[in-house]
Design an enzyme around this catalytic site. Structure first.
Site, PDB file in Angstrom:
ATOM      1  N   ARG A  86     -18.013   2.383  32.195  1.00  0.00           N
ATOM      2  CA  ARG A  86     -18.629   1.809  30.990  1.00  0.00           C
ATOM      3  C   ARG A  86     -20.022   1.273  31.305  1.00  0.00           C
ATOM      4  O   ARG A  86     -20.927   1.333  30.481  1.00  0.00           O
ATOM      5  CB  ARG A  86     -17.741   0.707  30.420  1.00  0.00           C
ATOM      6  CG  ARG A  86     -16.506   1.248  29.704  1.00  0.00           C
ATOM      7  CD  ARG A  86     -15.484   0.167  29.450  1.00  0.00           C
ATOM      8  NE  ARG A  86     -15.864  -0.795  28.431  1.00  0.00           N
ATOM      9  CZ  ARG A  86     -15.520  -0.722  27.143  1.00  0.00           C
ATOM     10  NH1 ARG A  86     -14.797   0.293  26.721  1.00  0.00           N
ATOM     11  NH2 ARG A  86     -15.889  -1.642  26.284  1.00  0.00           N
ATOM     12  N   ASP A 105     -19.738  -6.454  34.147  1.00  0.00           N
ATOM     13  CA  ASP A 105     -18.558  -5.757  33.632  1.00  0.00           C
ATOM     14  C   ASP A 105     -17.779  -5.195  34.812  1.00  0.00           C
ATOM     15  O   ASP A 105     -18.347  -4.820  35.834  1.00  0.00           O
ATOM     16  CB  ASP A 105     -18.933  -4.620  32.668  1.00  0.00           C
ATOM     17  CG  ASP A 105     -17.781  -4.312  31.716  1.00  0.00           C
ATOM     18  OD1 ASP A 105     -17.831  -4.750  30.544  1.00  0.00           O
ATOM     19  OD2 ASP A 105     -16.813  -3.655  32.147  1.00  0.00           O
ATOM     20  N   CYS A 150     -12.857  -8.354  18.910  1.00  0.00           N
ATOM     21  CA  CYS A 150     -12.628  -7.456  17.755  1.00  0.00           C
ATOM     22  C   CYS A 150     -11.122  -7.408  17.511  1.00  0.00           C
ATOM     23  O   CYS A 150     -10.557  -6.355  17.261  1.00  0.00           O
ATOM     24  CB  CYS A 150     -13.228  -6.076  17.979  1.00  0.00           C
ATOM     25  SG  CYS A 150     -12.714  -5.280  19.487  1.00  0.00           S
ATOM     26  N   ASP A 184     -17.544 -11.778  25.279  1.00  0.00           N
ATOM     27  CA  ASP A 184     -16.910 -10.827  24.356  1.00  0.00           C
ATOM     28  C   ASP A 184     -15.844 -10.081  25.175  1.00  0.00           C
ATOM     29  O   ASP A 184     -16.022  -8.919  25.527  1.00  0.00           O
ATOM     30  CB  ASP A 184     -18.018  -9.878  23.842  1.00  0.00           C
ATOM     31  CG  ASP A 184     -17.540  -8.903  22.787  1.00  0.00           C
ATOM     32  OD1 ASP A 184     -16.764  -9.303  21.909  1.00  0.00           O
ATOM     33  OD2 ASP A 184     -17.954  -7.723  22.850  1.00  0.00           O
ATOM     34  N   ALA A 201     -19.922  -7.096  29.380  1.00  0.00           N
ATOM     35  CA  ALA A 201     -21.068  -6.580  28.623  1.00  0.00           C
ATOM     36  C   ALA A 201     -20.980  -5.133  28.158  1.00  0.00           C
ATOM     37  O   ALA A 201     -21.617  -4.774  27.170  1.00  0.00           O
ATOM     38  CB  ALA A 201     -22.317  -6.743  29.477  1.00  0.00           C
ATOM     39  N   ALA A 202     -20.227  -4.294  28.861  1.00  0.00           N
ATOM     40  CA  ALA A 202     -20.293  -2.858  28.559  1.00  0.00           C
ATOM     41  C   ALA A 202     -19.495  -2.529  27.297  1.00  0.00           C
ATOM     42  O   ALA A 202     -18.475  -3.172  27.046  1.00  0.00           O
ATOM     43  CB  ALA A 202     -19.736  -2.063  29.745  1.00  0.00           C
ATOM     44  N   PRO A 203     -19.933  -1.566  26.502  1.00  0.00           N
ATOM     45  CA  PRO A 203     -21.039  -0.630  26.738  1.00  0.00           C
ATOM     46  C   PRO A 203     -22.423  -1.126  26.342  1.00  0.00           C
ATOM     47  O   PRO A 203     -23.376  -0.371  26.436  1.00  0.00           O
ATOM     48  CB  PRO A 203     -20.639   0.586  25.898  1.00  0.00           C
ATOM     49  CG  PRO A 203     -19.850   0.022  24.775  1.00  0.00           C
ATOM     50  CD  PRO A 203     -19.132  -1.180  25.321  1.00  0.00           C
ATOM     51  N   GLY A 204     -22.567  -2.353  25.888  1.00  0.00           N
ATOM     52  CA  GLY A 204     -23.903  -2.931  25.878  1.00  0.00           C
ATOM     53  C   GLY A 204     -24.639  -3.055  24.554  1.00  0.00           C
ATOM     54  O   GLY A 204     -25.815  -3.414  24.559  1.00  0.00           O
ATOM     55  N   ASN A 205     -23.971  -2.816  23.448  1.00  0.00           N
ATOM     56  CA  ASN A 205     -24.688  -2.987  22.178  1.00  0.00           C
ATOM     57  C   ASN A 205     -25.156  -4.426  21.981  1.00  0.00           C
ATOM     58  O   ASN A 205     -26.271  -4.680  21.532  1.00  0.00           O
ATOM     59  CB  ASN A 205     -23.787  -2.598  20.991  1.00  0.00           C
ATOM     60  CG  ASN A 205     -23.915  -1.120  20.669  1.00  0.00           C
ATOM     61  OD1 ASN A 205     -24.896  -0.486  21.038  1.00  0.00           O
ATOM     62  ND2 ASN A 205     -22.929  -0.578  19.995  1.00  0.00           N
TER      63      ASN A 205
HETATM   64  N1  SAM Z   1     -19.740  -6.769  24.716  1.00  0.00           N
HETATM   65  C1  SAM Z   1     -19.533  -5.337  24.775  1.00  0.00           C
HETATM   66  C2  SAM Z   1     -20.436  -4.665  23.763  1.00  0.00           C
HETATM   67  O1  SAM Z   1     -20.816  -5.256  22.782  1.00  0.00           O
HETATM   68  O2  SAM Z   1     -20.739  -3.485  23.964  1.00  0.00           O
HETATM   69  C3  SAM Z   1     -18.069  -4.974  24.595  1.00  0.00           C
HETATM   70  C4  SAM Z   1     -17.180  -5.640  25.605  1.00  0.00           C
HETATM   71  S1  SAM Z   1     -15.527  -5.061  25.595  1.00  0.00           S
HETATM   72  C5  SAM Z   1     -14.861  -5.866  24.232  1.00  0.00           C
HETATM   73  C6  SAM Z   1     -14.847  -5.933  26.930  1.00  0.00           C
HETATM   74  C7  SAM Z   1     -15.393  -5.525  28.278  1.00  0.00           C
HETATM   75  O3  SAM Z   1     -14.925  -6.494  29.219  1.00  0.00           O
HETATM   76  C8  SAM Z   1     -14.912  -4.186  28.790  1.00  0.00           C
HETATM   77  O4  SAM Z   1     -16.017  -3.363  29.029  1.00  0.00           O
HETATM   78  C9  SAM Z   1     -14.193  -4.513  30.092  1.00  0.00           C
HETATM   79  O5  SAM Z   1     -14.428  -3.564  31.106  1.00  0.00           O
HETATM   80  C10 SAM Z   1     -14.817  -5.842  30.467  1.00  0.00           C
HETATM   81  N2  SAM Z   1     -14.021  -6.724  31.348  1.00  0.00           N
HETATM   82  C11 SAM Z   1     -12.687  -6.932  31.367  1.00  0.00           C
HETATM   83  N3  SAM Z   1     -12.369  -7.848  32.291  1.00  0.00           N
HETATM   84  C12 SAM Z   1     -13.519  -8.251  32.877  1.00  0.00           C
HETATM   85  C13 SAM Z   1     -13.853  -9.187  33.889  1.00  0.00           C
HETATM   86  N4  SAM Z   1     -12.909  -9.883  34.517  1.00  0.00           N
HETATM   87  N5  SAM Z   1     -15.153  -9.335  34.234  1.00  0.00           N
HETATM   88  C14 SAM Z   1     -16.119  -8.618  33.617  1.00  0.00           C
HETATM   89  N6  SAM Z   1     -15.865  -7.707  32.644  1.00  0.00           N
HETATM   90  C15 SAM Z   1     -14.582  -7.533  32.274  1.00  0.00           C
END
Ligand code: SAM
Length: 459
Positions: free
Chosen positions: A262, A257, A358, A304, A234-238
């Site tokens: 983040r 996350d 992305c 995501d 979820a992070a950074p959460g938009n």
């Molecule tokens: N959905 C977010 C947004 O719109 O702001 C962006 C997400 S970013 C593409 C991917 C995120 O997945 C990162 O913050 C990363 O730390 C997290 N991540 C990676 N592996 C993970 C896991 N096994 N469980 C939970 N989060 C994970």
């Protein structure tokens, strides 16, 4: 000189992988971050062109004390920018080389048979071809309304042009003109480079600065108010804040996350956006048990996951190689993405899931979705997402065109991929996404003059 020095140190930090472009700009302590960001982006965009001119003019050989990054910034300003406005002791030095640098620049254009500076980006090997994207701004309906936001901006001198009918209108935006997006409700579009970071509506959480493509996942998941949703990475959460707006803060979002840093940024973002229906956990999504009674009502999942980021426009400036990640990296990322998708599909009450990245790489997108559909043995099907969206999934398997792709060239957004999966045998199918805003679309027709409304003012 301070601006040029700061830009040179951001460029050197980027090369040394000390942080992202934005992080380095914000930590530079240079006051006008917007000016610095613009100068670094443009210098970086023309980096290969500038290298070539500086090399042919023999600038660094003659001026041995001039550092390469500073030289690049100064030559950018001299040849492509607004001319050297400062430059300290280097200004007279650059003036001595000006004629030679201009001649080499002109020679480069002749060599590549182009007359416009922009066209050099197409023809110079290694140059970054970045399409200037409009500034998309999502109105946060947890804090304000579309109509109030438009009124507020109009009172500030922005000129509202109504709902856009297509991409050409977005391309043509300039100055203070803005439109409502043609496909996404509550998404306002401004000309490229419009900066809202210091705007009171942004600082109060009324506006979310979010690329149009990145608004698609929550919109297509479309959880109705009251439902339970998992935002798996979820992070950074938009997207989490977008989900909360769709839920009208009613129901529950379980947001996970792995990255505590983040998540801390996300907590700030959600507070500012007025989100009250979200439970955040610093947890590996793969370790979240689908049989945990807390998640038994979860019918919607947004996945995501981490990806190569090969579609991110800013990434192209920071890391020119990001467009083509290595096979090993893609393999490792796709492995995680498959595991995460498979895990998400195992939640017993799940009805609809949106998978997004992305990335523009097929290995992280169509291939992952195809494999998981096969693995699900018909339990889930691919839904045709947003039929009016112009760019579709690569036809690598039957039905892949139900997925959405996005790119600067075709959709004026960052590179992006979205797939919507639904349980095939669900007893109660998930409600269809509401495409356009409920209620009337604010028009440009002149309205009666009103007293300024306080509701949209930031608190
Ligand atoms: N959905 C977010 C947004 O719109 O702001 C962006 C997400 S970013 C593409 C991917 C995120 O997945 C990162 O913050 C990363 O730390 C997290 N991540 C990676 N592996 C993970 C896991 N096994 N469980 C939970 N989060 C994970």
């Amino acid at each position: 000189m301070a601006l040029y020095g700061a830009a040179a140190s951001v460029l050197s930090g980027l090369e040394a992988h000390q942080g992202s472009l934005k992080t380095l700009v914000y930590s530079s302590r240079f006051q006008n971050v917007r000016q610095l960001y613009a100068l670094v982006c443009e210098t970086q965009r023309y980096s290969a062109v500038l290298d070539s001119v500086i090399r042919s003019a023999g600038l660094l050989e003659t001026e041995k004390k001039l550092k390469p990054h500073l030289a690049k910034v100064l030559v950018y300003e001299l040849l492509l920018g607004r001319g050297l406005r400062g430059g300290g002791r280097w200004k007279p030095v650059l003036s001595r080389h000006k004629a030679r640098l201009q001649a080499e620049f002109a020679r480069l254009k002749v060599k590549h048979c182009v007359s416009r500076n922009e066209d050099l980006l197409e023809s110079t090997p290694g140059a970054v071809k970045v399409v200037q994207l409009p500034r998309f701004v999502r109105v946060n309906t947890l804090k304000t309304s579309l109509a109030d936001t438009i009124d507020y901006l109009k009172r500030e001198g922005y000129s509202y042009q109504g709902r856009a009918s297509g991409l050409d209108e977005l391309r043509a935006l300039e100055g203070k003109r803005f439109v409502l997006d043609s496909l996404l409700p509550e998404l306002l579009v401004f000309s490229a480079g419009t900066d809202f970071h210091k705007h009171p509506l942004y600082q109060a959480g009324h506006l979310i600065l979010q690329d149009k493509a990145s608004c698609l996942p929550a919109m297509l998941l479309a959880p109705p108010p009251g439902s339970h949703v998992i935002d798996a990475c979820a992070a950074p959460g938009n997207k989490t804040s977008h989900l909360a707006a769709l839920l009208k803060n009613r129901g529950k979002i379980f947001a996970f996350d792995l990255d505590a840093g983040r998540l801390a940024a996300m907590a700030t973002l959600l507070t500012r956006a007025g989100v009250s229906c979200c439970e955040i956990a610093n947890k590996d999504f793969l370790s979240v048990s689908p049989s945990d009674p807390r998640y038994r009502q979860v019918q919607y999942i947004l996945l995501d996951p981490s990806c190569s980021g090969s579609g991110m426009v800013s990434r192209q400036l920071e890391e020119p190689g990001a467009f083509s990640p290595s096979q090993e990296r893609l393999h490792a990322l796709a492995g995680f993405q498959r595991r995460a998708l498979s895990h998400a599909l195992s939640f017993p009450a799940l009805q609809r899931l949106v998978y997004s990245t992305c990335s523009v790489c097929q290995e992280e997108n169509e291939d992952v979705v195809r494999d998981l559909l096969q693995q699900s043995l018909g339990a889930f099907r691919l839904v045709q997402a947003l039929p009016l969206w112009p760019q579709r999934g690569l036809s690598t398997f039957p039905g892949a065109e139900h997925c959405i792709r996005a790119s600067p060239e075709a959709t004026l957004t960052g590179g992006f991929f979205v797939a919507v999966l639904e349980r095939a045998s669900g007893e109660s199918p998930a409600p269809e996404p509401q495409l356009l805003a409920e209620g009337p679309v604010p028009s440009v027709a002149p309205k009666k003059k009103k007293r300024p409304r306080q509701k949209a003012l930031p608190t």
